[in-house]
Structures are given as structure tokens and as C-alpha cells.
Design a protein around this motif. Structure first.
Motif, PDB file in Angstrom:
ATOM      1  N   ASP A  36       0.774  -1.324  -0.023  1.00  0.00           N
ATOM      2  CA  ASP A  36      -0.026  -0.061   0.222  1.00  0.00           C
ATOM      3  C   ASP A  36       1.260   1.214  -0.084  1.00  0.00           C
ATOM      4  O   ASP A  36       2.190   1.089  -0.234  1.00  0.00           O
ATOM      5  CB  ASP A  36      -0.766  -0.204   1.191  1.00  0.00           C
ATOM      6  N   ILE A  37       0.134   2.335  -0.173  1.00  0.00           N
ATOM      7  CA  ILE A  37       1.039   3.779   0.299  1.00  0.00           C
ATOM      8  C   ILE A  37       2.270   4.074   1.054  1.00  0.00           C
ATOM      9  O   ILE A  37       2.975   4.749   0.524  1.00  0.00           O
ATOM     10  CB  ILE A  37      -0.126   5.088   0.508  1.00  0.00           C
ATOM     11  N   HIS A  38       1.914   2.984   1.932  1.00  0.00           N
ATOM     12  CA  HIS A  38       3.167   3.400   3.084  1.00  0.00           C
ATOM     13  C   HIS A  38       4.476   2.087   3.023  1.00  0.00           C
ATOM     14  O   HIS A  38       5.573   3.030   3.457  1.00  0.00           O
ATOM     15  CB  HIS A  38       2.921   2.026   4.652  1.00  0.00           C
ATOM     16  N   SER A  39       4.996   1.989   1.763  1.00  0.00           N
ATOM     17  CA  SER A  39       5.312   0.965   0.695  1.00  0.00           C
ATOM     18  C   SER A  39       6.562   2.840   0.683  1.00  0.00           C
ATOM     19  O   SER A  39       7.982   3.201   0.454  1.00  0.00           O
ATOM     20  CB  SER A  39       5.514   0.954  -0.594  1.00  0.00           C
ATOM     21  N   TYR A  40       6.014   4.368   0.889  1.00  0.00           N
ATOM     22  CA  TYR A  40       6.729   5.350  -0.072  1.00  0.00           C
ATOM     23  C   TYR A  40       6.726   6.119   1.478  1.00  0.00           C
ATOM     24  O   TYR A  40       7.486   7.337   1.029  1.00  0.00           O
ATOM     25  CB  TYR A  40       6.121   5.952  -0.988  1.00  0.00           C
ATOM     26  N   LEU A  41       6.752   5.831   2.316  1.00  0.00           N
ATOM     27  CA  LEU A  41       6.757   6.563   4.180  1.00  0.00           C
ATOM     28  C   LEU A  41       8.128   7.312   3.575  1.00  0.00           C
ATOM     29  O   LEU A  41       7.644   8.808   4.650  1.00  0.00           O
ATOM     30  CB  LEU A  41       6.998   5.380   4.843  1.00  0.00           C
ATOM     31  N   ASP A  42       9.255   6.622   3.616  1.00  0.00           N
ATOM     32  CA  ASP A  42      10.230   7.313   3.222  1.00  0.00           C
ATOM     33  C   ASP A  42      10.855   8.061   2.248  1.00  0.00           C
ATOM     34  O   ASP A  42      11.377   9.237   2.295  1.00  0.00           O
ATOM     35  CB  ASP A  42      11.305   6.407   3.697  1.00  0.00           C
ATOM     36  N   VAL A  43      10.373   7.241   0.860  1.00  0.00           N
ATOM     37  CA  VAL A  43      10.644   8.638  -0.154  1.00  0.00           C
ATOM     38  C   VAL A  43       9.925   9.293  -0.238  1.00  0.00           C
ATOM     39  O   VAL A  43      10.200  10.237  -0.722  1.00  0.00           O
ATOM     40  CB  VAL A  43      10.135   7.475  -1.069  1.00  0.00           C
ATOM     41  N   ALA A  44       9.009   9.381   0.208  1.00  0.00           N
ATOM     42  CA  ALA A  44       7.909  10.825   0.148  1.00  0.00           C
ATOM     43  C   ALA A  44       8.579  12.192   0.610  1.00  0.00           C
ATOM     44  O   ALA A  44       8.678  12.830  -0.337  1.00  0.00           O
ATOM     45  CB  ALA A  44       6.392  10.694   0.795  1.00  0.00           C
ATOM     46  N   PRO A  45       9.093  12.126   1.846  1.00  0.00           N
ATOM     47  CA  PRO A  45       9.868  13.415   2.342  1.00  0.00           C
ATOM     48  C   PRO A  45      10.659  13.626   1.746  1.00  0.00           C
ATOM     49  O   PRO A  45      11.414  14.348   1.939  1.00  0.00           O
ATOM     50  CB  PRO A  45       9.519  13.101   3.573  1.00  0.00           C
ATOM     51  N   ALA A  46      11.595  12.336   1.564  1.00  0.00           N
ATOM     52  CA  ALA A  46      12.935  13.078   0.820  1.00  0.00           C
ATOM     53  C   ALA A  46      12.399  13.480  -0.425  1.00  0.00           C
ATOM     54  O   ALA A  46      13.195  14.971  -0.863  1.00  0.00           O
ATOM     55  CB  ALA A  46      13.486  11.475   0.105  1.00  0.00           C
TER      56      ALA A  46
END
Length: 350
Positions: A89-99
Motif C-alpha cells: 500500500d501507500i506506506h511503501s513510500y513513507l521514507d521516499v515521500a519526505p525525501a
């Protein structure tokens, strides 16, 4: 797994790649793909697991759906559409998004149909998981948000959708980042049997082809998803809290129906919708992708995936492939967010 794959599996992957190339309509292109250059700018260090939540969930009507999505970064930034896979789900991008948000991008991460807060607007709409339907969903989301062009990136189902957008609607895509490369498929190609060891990798597809499999997935969804995570990323040591953040996404009332239809459609065991026939005919020709592209592969991907040599010629524009080391499995953006986010920046730099 790209470095440790056994010889027999290499053989069938290369055969599958040859079939894909032979099935393409028209020439690969007059010019050979040119490599993507060095990174235009380096992102600060991104540590996997350093973030545990997004901002508020947003919703917008788009095509057949009310799409639930998160957004990060300045509204005036270059749009980046990040697409997740199954069963994630979208949580795969938890660390990608803020970067990426910190680098000035407008980051958009939607729940796919059948996941999280995304809902169908009508009960009468078929719960269709075919590849064309998901691609049209992504286009409808861009239209609803009045975004003319975006860099598209994803893995698993999300990578397939991103590849389709880049191949058929290149005017909407400024670049592509795709985990496991060129994932566009067709029912015709999927009808060809593979050697037994290759078929074994798709055990869940055959399970889902049965009513027992559908009932089993519905009854044991969380257990099933966790098993797939463990098999697809054998060296990813995710904890209970990480899984618990994603688990509610699979409680979507349409999740089982979409998942089952996706895999049955691939095998020709379920019909698609006639409105997508023209798109599927184009995809069955395995169109080349000309937008700037970086493909990624984890060195410990336990899910079925093609060898990079099988799809390199499907990218006729600026192109590079990167093998991400360190025991990285199928859920690459969550396991190696630095590498994924940097690939987005580098493609944009082209």
C-alpha cells in the motif's frame, strides 16, 4: 536475487524475454537507448523506517473512483506520481515521500482500486483488476488534479501501470522509474507455459484461479499478505508495527475481488471490460518506452521478475538500470528508499 538466481531460472527468464521482444510490433527504434547521466543532485541520507506516518488523507473523484491519496511537498513543485503494488500500500513510500518533498517535488501517492480508502463511485462498476483499468485510473487521477505531466514511478502493479502510462501516453510522463523493468503483459503471452520451476514462482496465481483460493484469500487476507511479504523480500526484517500500518489497506471491501480478477484475467480465466479492448490491443504489441527511464532491481527479490537483459531494448530513450545491493527484495521503495528517491531525482535531471 539478481546475482544469486540459479541457472535454470536464468534460462526461463531469458526465454521469456526473447518471447516478449519477438512479440513486439514494429522495430525497437532507430537509435539505441542512451544512458541516463550522473545524478544532477544528491539527496540527503534517507534511512529506511525513519518515518511512521503521512499527512492527512485526501480524496478526489477521478473516473470510476473516489481516490484516497496522500500528498507531500509544495503545490508548485514538479509532480511525482508514486504507485504501489500488490499486496502492499501507500506506506511503501513513507521514507521516499519526505525525501522528494524536501527536494521540492509535489509527491502524490494514491491507494489503488481495492486498497485503503479508495472506493468505487458505483456498485454497478465491475471490480476489474486488469492492467488497462489501473492505468486509466492513474490518468483519471492526474486529470482530476489538473496535472498535465508527471514523473511516474512504482513497483509491482504500480510499475506495470507506470510503464503503461509512459508507453501509451508519453505526453503525460516526464520520466519513469520502474522496479523490475518492463512489466507490460498480455493474455496471449501469459498463455504460454513456463518450465516447472518458473511456474512454481507463480503458485498464488494458480491458487487464485480456484474458488477455494478466492475464499482462502478472503478468509486469511492478512496472513496471506504477510506470507507474500516474507517470500518476496526474504531478507527484509520488517516488524509488526510496519505490517500493522499497511494491514488496514487490505480491508477495503473490493480488495479481494480486484486481486482475484487481476490474476484470473492474466490467465484468460476472467473477462476484461470491452471499453479497455483498444488499450489492451496496443499493450499486446509490447510498445517501446521513449521517456527517460531508470529501472531498478533488488539483489534479493524473491518474487518472479525478468532478467534486465530481457527488457533493456524496450527502452528507446535515455535509460539506465541499477542493481540495488544489500539484501533488497521486492518492495524496493520501502526497503531501499534512498536508492528509489535518488532514481526519481536522476530521471528528472535528464
Amino acid at each position: 536475487m539478481a546475482e544469486t538466481i540459479d541457472a535454470s531460472r536464468r534460462t526461463w527468464i531469458k526465454k521469456a524475454g526473447a518471447l516478449l521482444a519477438a512479440s513486439s510490433i514494429g522495430p525497437i527504434g532507430a537509435a539505441r537507448a542512451q544512458p541516463v547521466g550522473a545524478a544532477s543532485r544528491k539527496l540527503p541520507a534517507v534511512t529506511a523506517g525513519s518515518h511512521t506516518s503521512f499527512g492527512p488523507l485526501r480524496r478526489v473523484r477521478a473516473g470510476d473512483l473516489e481516490v484516497a491519496y496522500v500528498e507531500a511537498g509544495p503545490a508548485s513543485g514538479k509532480p511525482v506520481l508514486l504507485l504501489h503494488g500488490w499486496p502492499y500500500d501507500i506506506h511503501s513510500y513513507l521514507d521516499v515521500a519526505p525525501a522528494l518533498a524536501g527536494a521540492g517535488y509535489r509527491v502524490l501517492i494514491p491507494y489503488l482500486r481495492g486498497y485503503g480508502g479508495t472506493r468505487f463511485l458505483s456498485e454497478a462498476t465491475p471490480r476489474n483488476g486488469q492492467q488497462a483499468a489501473l492505468a486509466v485510473d492513474a490518468l483519471a487521477l492526474l486529470d482530476a488534479l489538473k496535472i498535465e505531466t508527471a514523473l511516474v514511478a512504482g513497483y509491482d502493479w504500480g510499475a506495470r501501470t507506470a510503464c503503461i502510462l509512459a508507453a501509451l501516453w508519453p505526453e503525460r510522463c516526464t520520466g519513469l522509474v520502474s522496479v523490475s523493468g518492463y512489466l507490460i503483459g498480455s493474455q496471449q503471452a501469459n498463455a504460454m507455459p513456463l518450465p516447472p520451476k518458473a511456474e512454481l514462482q507463480w503458485w498464488y496465481q494458480f491458487y487464485f484461479a480456484t474458488e477455494r483460493g478466492r475464499e482462502g484469500y478472503a478468509r486469511y487476507t492478512r496472513d496471506f499478505v504477510r506470507l507474500i511479504w516474507e517470500l518476496a523480500s526474504p531478507q527484509w526484517r520488517f516488524d509488526d508495527a510496519t505490517f500493522a500500518r499497511s494491514a488496514p489497506a487490505f480491508e477495503n471491501p473490493d480488495h479481494v475481488a480486484i486481486s482475484i480478477h487481476n490474476y484470473r484475467w492474466r490467465l484468460g480465466l476472467a473477462d476484461g471490460e470491452a471499453r479497455f479492448d483498444a488499450i489492451e490491443r496496443k499493450l499486446a504489441g509490447f510498445p517501446t518506452i521513449a521517456v527517460p527511464t531508470i529501472t531498478l532491481e533488488g539483489d534479493a527479490n524473491g518474487a518472479p521478475h525478468p532478467d534486465p537483459s530481457a527488457y533493456a531494448k524496450k527502452f528507446s530513450g535515455r535509460y539506465a538500470h541499477r542493481l540495488i545491493a544489500g539484501g533488497v527484495g521486492h518492495n524496493l521503495p520501502q526497503e531501499a528508499p534512498q536508492a528509489f528517491a535518488q532514481a526519481v531525482v536522476d530521471v528528472d535531471g535528464v
